[in-house]
Structures are given as C-alpha cells and as structure tokens.
Design a protein around this motif. Sequence first.
Motif, PDB file in Angstrom:
ATOM      1  N   TYR A  65      30.515  24.446  27.142  1.00 12.66           N
ATOM      2  CA  TYR A  65      29.650  24.595  28.310  1.00 12.66           C
ATOM      3  C   TYR A  65      28.419  23.698  28.178  1.00 12.66           C
ATOM      4  O   TYR A  65      28.008  23.027  29.129  1.00 12.66           O
ATOM      5  CB  TYR A  65      29.230  26.052  28.461  1.00 12.66           C
ATOM      6  CG  TYR A  65      28.539  26.388  29.758  1.00 12.66           C
ATOM      7  CD1 TYR A  65      29.256  26.872  30.848  1.00 12.66           C
ATOM      8  CD2 TYR A  65      27.158  26.223  29.908  1.00 12.66           C
ATOM      9  CE1 TYR A  65      28.628  27.185  32.042  1.00 12.66           C
ATOM     10  CE2 TYR A  65      26.517  26.529  31.099  1.00 12.66           C
ATOM     11  CZ  TYR A  65      27.260  27.013  32.158  1.00 12.66           C
ATOM     12  OH  TYR A  65      26.627  27.315  33.339  1.00 12.66           O
ATOM     13  N   GLY A  66      27.829  23.700  26.981  1.00 15.71           N
ATOM     14  CA  GLY A  66      26.649  22.864  26.752  1.00 15.71           C
ATOM     15  C   GLY A  66      26.953  21.390  26.887  1.00 15.71           C
ATOM     16  O   GLY A  66      26.170  20.632  27.467  1.00 15.71           O
ATOM     17  N   LEU A  67      28.109  20.961  26.372  1.00 17.32           N
ATOM     18  CA  LEU A  67      28.486  19.558  26.462  1.00 17.32           C
ATOM     19  C   LEU A  67      28.731  19.151  27.915  1.00 17.32           C
ATOM     20  O   LEU A  67      28.271  18.088  28.353  1.00 17.32           O
ATOM     21  CB  LEU A  67      29.744  19.296  25.632  1.00 17.32           C
ATOM     22  CG  LEU A  67      30.233  17.843  25.623  1.00 17.32           C
ATOM     23  CD1 LEU A  67      29.177  16.921  25.026  1.00 17.32           C
ATOM     24  CD2 LEU A  67      31.547  17.724  24.855  1.00 17.32           C
ATOM     25  N   MET A  68      29.429  19.994  28.678  1.00 15.60           N
ATOM     26  CA  MET A  68      29.686  19.691  30.082  1.00 15.60           C
ATOM     27  C   MET A  68      28.385  19.626  30.881  1.00 15.60           C
ATOM     28  O   MET A  68      28.203  18.750  31.730  1.00 15.60           O
ATOM     29  CB  MET A  68      30.621  20.741  30.681  1.00 15.60           C
ATOM     30  CG  MET A  68      32.066  20.592  30.265  1.00 15.60           C
ATOM     31  SD  MET A  68      32.836  19.090  30.917  1.00 15.60           S
ATOM     32  CE  MET A  68      32.806  19.436  32.673  1.00 15.60           C
ATOM     33  N   VAL A 125      26.755  16.347  30.166  1.00 18.32           N
ATOM     34  CA  VAL A 125      27.421  15.239  30.852  1.00 18.32           C
ATOM     35  C   VAL A 125      26.990  15.176  32.314  1.00 18.32           C
ATOM     36  O   VAL A 125      26.693  14.095  32.845  1.00 18.32           O
ATOM     37  CB  VAL A 125      28.955  15.390  30.759  1.00 18.32           C
ATOM     38  CG1 VAL A 125      29.642  14.424  31.720  1.00 18.32           C
ATOM     39  CG2 VAL A 125      29.427  15.136  29.336  1.00 18.32           C
ATOM     40  N   VAL A 126      26.944  16.331  32.974  1.00 17.74           N
ATOM     41  CA  VAL A 126      26.529  16.374  34.381  1.00 17.74           C
ATOM     42  C   VAL A 126      25.097  15.859  34.528  1.00 17.74           C
ATOM     43  O   VAL A 126      24.793  15.043  35.401  1.00 17.74           O
ATOM     44  CB  VAL A 126      26.654  17.797  34.949  1.00 17.74           C
ATOM     45  CG1 VAL A 126      26.045  17.866  36.348  1.00 17.74           C
ATOM     46  CG2 VAL A 126      28.113  18.224  35.006  1.00 17.74           C
ATOM     47  N   ASP A 140      22.511   2.999  26.316  1.00 19.82           N
ATOM     48  CA  ASP A 140      23.443   3.750  27.145  1.00 19.82           C
ATOM     49  C   ASP A 140      23.283   5.229  26.805  1.00 19.82           C
ATOM     50  O   ASP A 140      23.385   5.620  25.645  1.00 19.82           O
ATOM     51  CB  ASP A 140      24.869   3.279  26.829  1.00 19.82           C
ATOM     52  CG  ASP A 140      25.917   3.882  27.746  1.00 19.82           C
ATOM     53  OD1 ASP A 140      25.651   4.955  28.307  1.00 19.82           O
ATOM     54  OD2 ASP A 140      26.985   3.282  27.893  1.00 19.82           O
ATOM     55  N   ASN A 141      23.034   6.062  27.800  1.00 24.18           N
ATOM     56  CA  ASN A 141      22.702   7.459  27.510  1.00 24.18           C
ATOM     57  C   ASN A 141      23.864   8.296  27.001  1.00 24.18           C
ATOM     58  O   ASN A 141      23.678   9.462  26.636  1.00 24.18           O
ATOM     59  CB  ASN A 141      22.059   8.137  28.722  1.00 24.18           C
ATOM     60  CG  ASN A 141      23.002   8.283  29.918  1.00 24.18           C
ATOM     61  OD1 ASN A 141      24.203   8.068  29.831  1.00 24.18           O
ATOM     62  ND2 ASN A 141      22.422   8.659  31.057  1.00 24.18           N
ATOM     63  N   ARG A 142      25.071   7.734  26.941  1.00 23.95           N
ATOM     64  CA  ARG A 142      26.192   8.514  26.433  1.00 23.95           C
ATOM     65  C   ARG A 142      26.029   8.858  24.957  1.00 23.95           C
ATOM     66  O   ARG A 142      26.669   9.786  24.450  1.00 23.95           O
ATOM     67  CB  ARG A 142      27.517   7.791  26.672  1.00 23.95           C
ATOM     68  CG  ARG A 142      27.732   6.545  25.837  1.00 23.95           C
ATOM     69  CD  ARG A 142      28.938   5.743  26.315  1.00 23.95           C
ATOM     70  NE  ARG A 142      30.122   6.551  26.435  1.00 23.95           N
ATOM     71  CZ  ARG A 142      30.964   6.756  25.414  1.00 23.95           C
ATOM     72  NH1 ARG A 142      30.709   6.249  24.227  1.00 23.95           N
ATOM     73  NH2 ARG A 142      32.054   7.479  25.598  1.00 23.95           N
TER      74      ARG A 142
END
Length: 218
Positions: free
Chosen positions: A178-181, A184-185, A202-204
């Motif tokens: 949940y935290g990772l998703m 990403v959003v 790059d923010n990824r």
Amino acid sequence: MPKLGMEPKRRADVINATLTCISKHGIDGMTLDKVAEYADCSKGVVTYYFKNKDNLTSEAFQAFLAYYGLKIGSDIENTMTAQEMMDVTLTHILPPYVNDKEKRINVSQLDGIAEMYIPHEDQARLFVQFFSKAALDPKLQEVVANSYARDLQGITKIFEYGKQTGLMSVEDSQSAAYGLMAMVVGLSFFRVAGVSPANSEDNRYICEDFVRQMTNRR
C-alpha cells in the motif's frame, strides 16, 4: 458495421485512438468524431462498439490501467528473486525517463504484449486526465478501485515472497505494498507537475530506496 473478422482490430484501434485523443485534447476535449478521425474509421464504427462517450472513456481507462499489469506479468519469471520482481514492477509502474516521442500508444494484445506501449509523456497526461475525472465520477472511481486492488494483491505477494525467502525484512506485506503504491501515485503527480527531487534526479529512485531499505543485501 465493421467487416466480418475485423471486430477485434477495430475495437483495439478505437481504444488506442481514444487514449491518443485524450492525451492530446483531454477528456473534455475528446469527442466521438475526433476518436473516429484518429482511428481512421467512421463515427458509426465507434458507436457500434461503444454507445456513448462515457462508455468509451470507461473502457479506455480500464485498458490504460490494465496495460501496466500485463507488462509486469509478461516480464516477471518464477526464477526471479523478490528484488528482481520488484525491479520489473517499478520499471513499468514508474518508468525511467526516455525520449520516446516517436512511438504511438498501443494497449492492444493482438500483436503480443511485447508490442504494447505507452510513451512516457502520454502516460503522464493520461494519468492526470483519468484520475482527475475519477475524483468526481463514481464509475471511474470503481475502475480505479478494482484495478488497484489487483495491483496491491500482486505487489503484496512479491513482498511476502521476499519475506519467506529471507531476502526482505517486511513486517506487514500488505502495508508495504500500500505504501509503495501510494508513493508511485504521488511521484507520478509530481512528475506531471514538474516537481523534481532536490538533487534533480529521476524521482523513481525514491521508490527504489523504499524497497532497498527492506532488502537484506550483503
């Protein structure tokens, strides 16, 4: 009516054209006439498959969201470690910056998943258009909820796999997913708004650091 045997291709062409139209003109600026023009077909063909603009928007949104899961699923192998699976996942849901303006939107599986592609800038524009519209549209909210439920389930399984193999230190796999998703959003919105990290990279890498903190590397 489309020619016999052309239905799958025509339907795919209309969906791709709809996503292209929305990326260029926004959902409010997308019309059935414009979609027909981008799809190189008549408006009658568009309405044959999709009775109105709302129906077409919903179908296109579903295809847009499904694209990510299909690309991830096709690239993940059972022999991979949890870290490798997560690397594949992040590469697709928050792709690296590339110059791919010459490529076209294609979310159709007719030519194989490997041929499916959404250029970087189109991904960002579609993301903003669909999610801003979903904030006020219960039907589109349902599309998001169903899609993200599947994504969360898949990412949870990767974290759980990493936990079971001893390669990841995760207390709660569902919360980690949940935290990772959510990250990403948020990072996707920052990309569209031009909000870069302090080091201008790059923010990824922020998502990668989040995963790396749970990975037991020697």
